[in-house]
Design a protein around this motif. Structure first.
Motif: not given
Length: 419
Positions: A62-64, A68-72, A95-99
Motif C-alpha cells: 500500500d505504501l509502495g 510512487t504516486a507522489l514521486d517520493v 527509494v532511499k530510506l533513513l531511520d
C-alpha cells in the motif's frame, strides 16, 4: 528531493507518547534538512514489528503505491530500522530510506560548523555505518584472496570494510582528542576569570538561541527549526544588575537521541558541567512540554550534572499562548513555583524578572577559609588556583597554607576531590 515521513506506532512500546505529536516532531526534523520537500506523512499503527520489513506485507504494498504516486525519493522512518529491514524496504519501494538515527545524523552533518562539531558528527556517522554494513554489501559470501603466505581464503569484504572504518575511527579520535584538549585549555582559562558560567539548556526548538541573542546581542542562528544550534556558543554578558557572566548556548536535547550522538557530543555537552547556573528553557506552548522537560532532566542526570548546581526554569514562548483563562492560569502557576519564570524571549515579556533571578542565584554567600595542604596534594592546590579561589598563599615546611574565599558548593567540590 521529495520525502515521506512514517511514524510506526508500536503497541508494545510502553513509553510511547501521542503518535500524532511524535509524527509532527519527525516532520519538523525532516524540514530541518535543506532541499527536502515533505510530500506526506502518516502514523502507521503496528501490533508488532515484522522482522524482515518492519511493516506487514499488505502495508508495504500500500505504501509502495502511494510513494510512487507522489514521486517520493526518500522515506524517513521515525524510529529504529534494522539493516535488513532497511535493505528490503529500499529494494521493495525503490527509494532511499533513513531511520530516526540516520535522519538526525544528516541534520547534524549539515549544521556542524566548529572543528569539534564536524569531527564528532563524522565519528558518530562511522559508528552508525559500521552497524549497517549488511545493507551495503549483499555479496557477503564473497571473499578477497589472501596473499598466499599462510593459505586460507583471506578476509571477507565486510571484514575489510569494518577494518577500514575502525582505522578511520582511530584517526578521528586522535584528532578529536587534540581539539578537546584545546577546549579544556580554554575552560581552564575561563575558570581563572572571576565570572560565573550560565548554561542555557532545553529541548530542541525551545527558544534557547532566541533568549541567548536577546541577552547578548549576538546573531546565533535562531529559527523555528529543530537543532538550529549545534555548536556551543559562549559570550560575555552584563546583566541589568551589573553582574558579569559568561553565557553558553548548548545543543538542544531530544527524546530518543541516538546513542552514537550522545557519546560523540558528550564533550560539547560537558560545557554544562562547568556551569554555575543552569537555565532550563521550555517551550511552554508545546502540548508535550512536561514530557520534553522530563527528557532534558534525564539527559542532565546522565551527563553527571550535580544536584546542587543552581537551576532556573524558563517557561518560554509565552507569546504563543493565547490570552484567556489558560494563559492566566499558567502565569499564576509560574508565580507560585520557586525558580520558575514565564517569558517570551521573542517579545521580551517577563525577561526583567528572569534577569534579576539569575543575578540573585549567582550571588551565593562566600566564606573565607585557611587551608593547609601537603606538597603531595598538588592537584587540589592547582584546582583552587584554576578556579580563582585563592586570595593568599604561603609555603611552609609542611606544605602550603592557602587563604581561600569560596561558596558552600565550591567547598563541597574541593572536599570531594580528596576521595
Amino acid at each position: 528531493m521529495r520525502a515521506y515521513v512514517l511514524h510506526p506506532d508500536l503497541k508494545s512500546d510502553p513509553g510511547r507518547r501521542l503518535p500524532e505529536l511524535r509524527l509532527a516532531e519527525a516532520v519538523a526534523l525532516a524540514a530541518a534538512l535543506p532541499d527536502l520537500e515533505v510530500a506526506g506523512a502518516e502514523v502507521v499503527r503496528l501490533p508488532r514489528a515484522t522482522p524482515a520489513t518492519l511493516f506487514g506485507s499488505g502495508k508495504v504494498a500500500d505504501l509502495g503505491e502511494r510513494l510512487t504516486a507522489l514521486d517520493v525519493g526518500l522515506v524517513l522512518v521515525d524510529g529504529p530500522v534494522s539493516p535488513v529491514q532497511q535493505r528490503n524496504l529500499e529494494k521493495e519501494w525503490g527509494v532511499k530510506l533513513l531511520d530516526r538515527t540516520g535522519l538526525i545524523l544528516e541534520i547534524f552533518a549539515d549544521r556542524a560548523r566548529t572543528r569539534e562539531g564536524v569531527l564528532q558528527v563524522e565519528l558518530a556517522a562511522l559508528s552508525y555505518q559500521r552497524t549497517r554494513l549488511v545493507r551495503a554489501w549483499t555479496h557477503l559470501e564473497r571473499q578477497r584472496g589472501g596473499f598466499g603466505f599462510v593459505g586460507g581464503p583471506g578476509e571477507t569484504q565486510i571484514e575489510a570494510d569494518r577494518r577500514a572504518i575502525d582505522d578511520e575511527v582511530v584517526k578521528l579520535r586522535r584528532q578529536l582528542d587534540r581539539v578537546v584538549r584545546t577546549r579544556e585549555l580554554h575552560r581552564a582559562a575561563r575558570r581563572k576569570v572571576p565570572f560565573p558560567i550560565v548554561a542555557l539548556v532545553g529541548y530542541t526548538n525551545a527558544g534557547k538561541s532566541t533568549l541567548f541573542n536577546r541577552m547578548t546581542g549576538a546573531e546565533v542562528l535562531a529559527k523555528d527549526m529543530l537543532f538550529a544550534t549545534l555548536d556551543p556558543t559562549m559570550r560575555g554578558v552584563t546583566l541589568p544588575s551589573g553582574r558579569k557572566v559568561i553565557l553558553s548556548d548548548t545543543v538542544g536535547f531530544i527524546s530518543d537521541l541516538p546513542t552514537q550522538l550522545v557519546a560523540a557530543f558528550r564533550a560539547t555537552l560537558e560545557e554544562v558541567l562547568e556551569a554555575d547556573l543552569i537555565v532550563h528553557v521550555r517551550d511552554i506552548s508545546h502540548p508535550e512540554t512536561a514530557e520534553q522537560a522530563a527528557d532534558v532532566a534525564e539527559i542532565l542526570t546522565s551527563l553527571g550534572v550535580a544536584e546542587d548546581v543552581a537551576r532556573i526554569e524558563v517557561w518560554n514562548k509565552l507569546d504563543l499562548v493565547p490570552e484567556g483563562e489558560a494563559r492566566a492560569a499558567l502565569l499564576a502557576e509560574a508565580r507560585r513555583r520557586e525558580g520558575v519564570f514565564a517569558v517570551s524571549a521573542l517579545t521580551g515579556e517577563g525577561l526583567p524578572a528572569l534577569f534579576d533571578a539569575m543575578s540573585d542565584a549567582l550571588s551565593e554567600p562566600r566564606t573565607a577559609r585557611t587551608l593547609t595542604l601537603p606538597f603531595a596534594d598538588g592537584r587540589r592546590r592547582a584546582w583552587l588556583h584554576d578556579t580563582g579561589l585563592v586570595t593568599a598563599e604561603v609555603e611552609t615546611d609542611r606544605g602550603w597554607r592557602i587563604e581561600v574565599l569560596w561558596t558552600a558548593r565550591q567547598e563541597r567540590r574541593f572536599r570531594e576531590m580528596a576521595g
